[in-house]
Scaffold this motif. Structure first.
Motif, short mmCIF file in Angstrom:
data_model
loop_
_atom_site.label_atom_id
_atom_site.label_comp_id
_atom_site.label_asym_id
_atom_site.label_seq_id
_atom_site.Cartn_x
_atom_site.Cartn_y
_atom_site.Cartn_z
N VAL A 149 -45.21 -21.17 36.90
CA VAL A 149 -45.97 -22.05 37.79
C VAL A 149 -44.97 -23.00 38.42
N ARG A 150 -45.02 -23.14 39.74
CA ARG A 150 -44.03 -23.95 40.43
C ARG A 150 -44.71 -25.00 41.30
N LEU A 151 -44.13 -26.18 41.31
CA LEU A 151 -44.60 -27.31 42.10
C LEU A 151 -43.61 -27.56 43.23
N TRP A 152 -44.16 -27.58 44.47
CA TRP A 152 -43.31 -27.69 45.65
C TRP A 152 -43.62 -28.99 46.41
N ASP A 153 -42.57 -29.53 47.04
CA ASP A 153 -42.74 -30.65 47.97
C ASP A 153 -42.82 -30.07 49.38
N ILE A 154 -43.95 -30.31 50.05
CA ILE A 154 -44.16 -29.69 51.36
C ILE A 154 -43.22 -30.26 52.40
N ALA A 155 -42.98 -31.56 52.37
CA ALA A 155 -42.16 -32.19 53.41
C ALA A 155 -40.75 -31.63 53.43
N SER A 156 -40.13 -31.47 52.25
CA SER A 156 -38.75 -31.01 52.19
C SER A 156 -38.63 -29.51 51.94
N GLY A 157 -39.74 -28.90 51.44
CA GLY A 157 -39.67 -27.48 51.10
C GLY A 157 -38.94 -27.21 49.81
N ALA A 158 -38.66 -28.25 49.02
CA ALA A 158 -37.91 -28.09 47.78
C ALA A 158 -38.85 -27.89 46.59
N GLN A 159 -38.32 -27.21 45.58
CA GLN A 159 -39.08 -27.01 44.35
C GLN A 159 -38.93 -28.26 43.49
N VAL A 160 -40.05 -28.88 43.15
CA VAL A 160 -40.04 -30.10 42.35
C VAL A 160 -39.97 -29.77 40.87
N ALA A 161 -40.68 -28.76 40.45
CA ALA A 161 -40.71 -28.43 39.02
C ALA A 161 -41.04 -26.96 38.84
N ARG A 162 -40.47 -26.39 37.80
CA ARG A 162 -40.82 -25.04 37.35
C ARG A 162 -41.40 -25.15 35.96
N LEU A 163 -42.60 -24.65 35.78
CA LEU A 163 -43.32 -24.80 34.53
C LEU A 163 -43.44 -23.43 33.86
N ASP A 164 -42.82 -23.30 32.70
CA ASP A 164 -42.88 -22.06 31.93
C ASP A 164 -43.80 -22.29 30.74
N GLY A 165 -44.59 -21.30 30.45
CA GLY A 165 -45.52 -21.42 29.33
C GLY A 165 -46.40 -20.20 29.20
N HIS A 166 -46.58 -19.50 30.31
CA HIS A 166 -47.35 -18.26 30.29
C HIS A 166 -46.42 -17.09 29.98
N SER A 167 -46.99 -16.07 29.39
CA SER A 167 -46.21 -14.88 29.05
C SER A 167 -46.62 -13.66 29.87
N ASP A 168 -47.51 -13.87 30.85
CA ASP A 168 -47.95 -12.77 31.69
C ASP A 168 -48.32 -13.34 33.06
N TYR A 169 -48.85 -12.48 33.93
CA TYR A 169 -49.16 -12.89 35.30
C TYR A 169 -50.01 -14.16 35.32
N VAL A 170 -49.72 -15.05 36.26
CA VAL A 170 -50.55 -16.24 36.50
C VAL A 170 -51.40 -15.94 37.74
N ARG A 171 -52.70 -15.78 37.56
CA ARG A 171 -53.58 -15.36 38.64
C ARG A 171 -54.64 -16.39 39.02
N ALA A 172 -54.73 -17.53 38.33
CA ALA A 172 -55.77 -18.51 38.61
C ALA A 172 -55.17 -19.91 38.63
N LEU A 173 -55.60 -20.70 39.63
CA LEU A 173 -55.14 -22.08 39.76
C LEU A 173 -56.33 -22.95 40.17
N ALA A 174 -56.34 -24.19 39.67
CA ALA A 174 -57.35 -25.16 40.08
C ALA A 174 -56.79 -26.56 39.88
N VAL A 175 -56.97 -27.42 40.88
CA VAL A 175 -56.49 -28.80 40.77
C VAL A 175 -57.63 -29.70 40.31
N SER A 176 -57.28 -30.76 39.62
CA SER A 176 -58.28 -31.70 39.14
C SER A 176 -58.93 -32.41 40.33
N PRO A 177 -60.24 -32.58 40.31
CA PRO A 177 -60.91 -33.25 41.44
C PRO A 177 -60.66 -34.75 41.50
#
Length: 523
Positions: A149-177
């Motif tokens: 799972v990767r977090l990107w900064d839209i303004a600069s296009g840079a990767q802010v963080a890479r999050l490792d923890g899953h061992s298979d495909y990541v197919r679902a995402l949801a942000v907190s409301p």
């Protein structure tokens, strides 16, 4: 007036419980949407997303393009700058940007007005199926088949963080409301993780028990629903990811899940609803308070994506055969009279005379005042043919009249009346082959209907007592080619019903054994 007509009570056809489910308030709410409008796409519709801002455009991801539609399914923009398949096209909260992943692992950000490519975010080594914007509108989150799972900064296009923890495909995402630092991911490793951007780590992990295809937060952020396999799971996040309820929702894999608040109408209280779609072609609606099914609709093809507009004005479904289905809520016109509107000019009312037809019907629509004495008109009771025959004790003709109506509830009512009078044998006896054919034909038609089986069995026993086949001693020979053919049909259907009953009895015995074994283990 015939004095017998006043003494005779008109026969009421027998009423049976309705076989279909009664319409509920929830059903009326969803029926408030129009019939579906469909558009064929170039490939399977893998993702749908409505813009949060009006006019709530719809982003449809299919094959190598993302198409933006208006509420009338008119094409507003077509974005096709993908070398391979596109996935997960989603709007930013203000609707000005759109992001999508792809088979090549590149996340692209577009301007929805000009279709210009603003950013190409490279970092994933495998296809990216899920993309979403953070609540702060400045960051983008992506999940790839490389289990990151990767977090990107839209303004600069840079990767802010890479999050490792899953061992298979990541197919679902949801942000907190309610927080732009918290989001959830689901993978094919059966795990749903809650992430916090401030710590750049996972705070909660929950095991769904099947590959997770979709997930959604509740508006309060206290609960989360995950979809995978054939069931849904609801989790309490404030209790550290405690499982609240797990329930089977579909017959096949659940592909999408939403948590939506219905519009407050006379047929709906505006409470939350869980919507899910599946490869079995069903969209189902559940009440999250009791986790019960409240509504379901069937589509002709496996469903891959589902979306509801923020104002509940539109309801979209994407299918595996490339069909996009859109239903819109019917707008009810409310007519309001303005208090400041000028008074309309009084129209000329012609004098009512005998030259007008209205003169002869005057007063028919007048209502009686509270002090008026109303004399009720005595209307003659209109009797059906079988009622008149029963009143004259002509039982055989009454039964024939009921059979000629081809209404099973009328036949049941007449047969019960004959049983009450002790005249069923008299109505069935003394018939030739032509007279027996309507009776046997009615039995063959409805013998497998549980509402009529018991009554028709009683009629069949009376017929066996009164008639026999050739070669046996009996009262009459009633064989004919048409009657024998109908008797054979009756025999086949009776044997089929007996076979079904035997299977049901065997199944009941097996279920009783399983339930008894389960009760013994609990003890």
């Amino acid at each position: 007036m015939d004095p017998l007509a006043a003494e005779y009570s008109k026969l009421q056809p027998k009423r049976f419980p309705a076989r279909e489910l009664r319409e509920t308030a929830e059903g009326r709410y969803w029926k408030g949407f129009s019939l579906p409008s469909t558009v064929k796409q170039f490939g399977a519709v893998t993702s749908l997303d409505f813009a949060s801002e009006k006019p709530h455009y719809l982003a449809v991801t299919s094959s190598t393009r993302v198409i933006i539609y208006d509420r009338l399914l008119g094409v507003r923009r077509t974005i096709g700058r993908f070398k391979d398949k596109a996935y997960g096209g989603t709007f930013r909260a203000d609707g000005k940007l759109l992001a999508a992943g792809g088979e090549d692992g590149i996340v692209q950000v577009f301007d929805t007005n000009s279709r210009s490519l603003l950013r190409r975010l490279t970092g994933h080594r495998r296809p990216v199926h899920s993309v979403t914007f953070a609540q702060d509108k400045q960051h983008l989150i992506s999940g790839g088949d490389d289990a990151t799972v990767r977090l990107w900064d839209i303004a600069s296009g840079a990767q802010v963080a890479r999050l490792d923890g899953h061992s298979d495909y990541v197919r679902a995402l949801a942000v907190s409301p309610s927080s732009h630092d918290v989001w959830a991911t689901g993978g094919y490793d059966h795990i749903c993780k809650i992430w916090d951007a401030r710590t750049q780590g996972s705070t909660i992990s929950m095991n769904h028990g099947a590959p997770i295809e979709s997930l959604a937060f509740f508006p309060s952020e206290s609960m989360l629903v995950t979809a995978g396999g054939a069931y849904l799971c609801c989790w309490d996040l404030y209790s550290g990811g405690r499982l609240l309820h797990k329930f089977a929702a579909h017959q096949k894999t659940v592909t999408s899940v939403l948590v939506q608040r219905a519009v407050s109408t006379p047929s709906s209280d505006g409470s939350l609803r869980i919507l899910s779609s599946s490869l079995d072609g069903h969209v189902k609606v559940f009440d999250p308070e009791v986790f019960k099914l409240t509504h379901a609709s069937k589509y002709p093809s496996p469903i891959l994506s589902l979306a509801v507009a923020p104002d509940n004005s539109s309801f979209a479904v994407g299918m595996a055969d490339g069909t996009l289905s859109l239903r819109r809520r019917r707008q009810q016109k409310i007519l309001q009279e303005s208090a400041t509107a000028p008074a309309s000019r009084k129209r000329y009312a012609p004098r009512l005379t005998a030259s007008s037809f209205r003169y002869f019907i005057r007063g028919q629509s007048a209502k009686a005042a509270a002090s008026d004495f109303v004399v009720a008109a005595r209307r003659k009771v209109k009797l059906a043919d079988y009622d008149r025959l029963l009143r004259r004790f002509r039982y055989k003709e009454a039964l024939d009249s009921a059979l000629s109506s081809r209404r099973p509830e009328v036949v049941s009512g007449v047969v019960e009346e004959l049983v009450t009078r002790g005249a069923l044998s008299a109505a069935l006896s003394g018939r030739d082959a032509e007279g027996l054919l309507p009776v046997v034909d009615h039995m063959a038609k409805y013998i497998r209907d549980p509402r009529h089986t018991q009554m028709l069995c009683a009629v069949g026993h009376r017929l066996l007592d009164a008639y026999t086949m050739p070669g046996d001693s009996g009262t009459a020979d009633v064989t004919s080619r048409g009657l024998l053919r109908t008797l054979n049909i009756l025999q086949e259907r009776a044997n089929a019903e007996l076979s079904v009953q035997d299977d049901l009895i065997s199944l009941k015995g097996m279920l009783d054994s399983l339930l008894a074994a389960g009760s013994f283990q609990k003890m």
